[in-house]
Enzyme design. Structure first.
Site, short mmCIF file in Angstrom:
data_model
loop_
_atom_site.label_atom_id
_atom_site.label_comp_id
_atom_site.label_asym_id
_atom_site.label_seq_id
_atom_site.Cartn_x
_atom_site.Cartn_y
_atom_site.Cartn_z
N CYS A 1 50.43 35.97 -15.09
CA CYS A 1 51.23 36.77 -14.27
C CYS A 1 52.53 36.49 -13.83
O CYS A 1 53.54 37.26 -13.82
CB CYS A 1 50.48 37.15 -12.73
SG CYS A 1 48.64 37.89 -12.87
N HIS B 1 44.26 44.29 -13.96
CA HIS B 1 45.11 44.04 -14.89
C HIS B 1 44.56 43.50 -16.24
O HIS B 1 43.46 42.54 -15.98
CB HIS B 1 46.40 43.21 -14.73
CG HIS B 1 47.32 43.94 -13.83
ND1 HIS B 1 48.29 43.09 -13.06
CD2 HIS B 1 47.89 45.23 -13.92
CE1 HIS B 1 49.21 43.91 -12.51
NE2 HIS B 1 48.73 45.07 -12.89
#
Ligand code: ARG
Length: 281
Positions: A272, A178
């Site tokens: 996150c 990511h």
């Protein structure tokens, strides 16, 4: 004659209180492996994860931020990674659409929560995208990752919905699957990043867009030190990213170390766990 220590201009005046959405890891587990950090044979304690998560939420509140809690859902062990749940920029919400079926239902859970919190309507996504995992708002620009999770078609969709410029960046190392594992947004025109996570073309683009960027070392990237949250002044990040903390101090930021070792087993860290709700300007 003694030499004066270099004076670093504090960035305290860049602080802006933020609104975050977070999901308590009541059901956290590593039951499947969809990134190289996840190992289903390593024991995980949901109780420890909750304690570490609570410390992070308390820290945000003590810094002056608002933290909204999204109800956790049994059977969705990765839901604690709230950054992936949607993208909210300028009061416009864009739904996530997960790459792997194990996380698919999280998109609905976050959409439902956003709409019930008055943050809708949430624009549905026709392309795969994992929210702020791959979309990082940096001033007027949105940095967008692709290569492992989010599709390029979603970059176009987000640009159309928000009317903002989207810079597409190709991730090439599966450990940095990511964008928020390889880039930390620090201010409207400043980022920290790990060049080796990107293709040669994307490295060139980043160097062009952010000539003053902080370049992270291998050891700080490997502890997911870039998966950090900055409010303009404080930078909340993994306690293991000691080199990055020193670099941040040299630029006038105040790094604040947290221990999210249990959630690290899922392949995530501070950012996150944190979805930023950006209101209409
Ligand atoms: N286990 C999760 C996954 O692989 C971790 C997500 C981390 N989130 C993030 N914003 N990088 O999907």
């Amino acid at each position: 004659m003694t030499l004066a220590a270099p004076v670093v201009a504090s960035r305290i005046d860049r602080f802006r209180p933020r609104r975050y959405a977070m999901t308590r890891p009541d059901h956290f587990a590593v039951e499947y492996a969809i990134n190289p950090w996840m190992d289903t044979s390593v024991p995980v304690s949901a109780e420890r994860a909750v304690a570490q998560w609570q410390a992070l939420a308390d820290l945000y509140r003590s810094l002056g931020h608002t933290v909204d809690e999204v109800p956790s859902v049994a059977g969705l062990p990765d839901m604690v990674f709230a950054a992936n749940g949607a993208t909210v920029v300028g009061g416009i919400a864009y739904a996530a659409r997960f790459r792997y079926p194990q996380r698919a239902a999280e998109a609905t859970a976050y959409t439902t929560w956003l709409e019930s919190a008055g943050l809708g309507p949430v624009h549905p996504a026709s392309a795969v995208n994992e929210g702020e995992g791959d979309f990082l708002v940096c001033g007027d620009r949105i940095l967008a990752g692709y290569g492992f999770r989010t599709e390029l078609a979603a970059h176009a969709e987000l640009a159309a919905i928000t009317g903002r410029a989207v810079a597409s960046l190709e991730l090439v190392n599966p450990c940095y699957y990511h964008l928020d594992t390889a880039v930390a947004v620090l201010d409207d025109d400043l980022i920290a990043y790990y060049p080796a996570a990107f293709s040669a073309d994307s490295q060139r683009l980043l160097a062009e867009l952010y000539p003053d960027a902080i370049i992270a070392t291998d050891s700080d990237a490997e502890v997911l030190g870039l998966n950090a949250v900055c409010d303009g002044y404080h930078v909340v990040l993994s306690a293991l990213a000691t080199g990055l903390m020193a670099q941040l101090r040299e630029r006038g930021f105040e790094p604040i170390a947290v221990d999210l070792s249990e959630l690290f087993k899922g392949g995530g860290s501070v950012k996150c766990c944190t979805m930023e709700i950006r209101a209409a300007q």
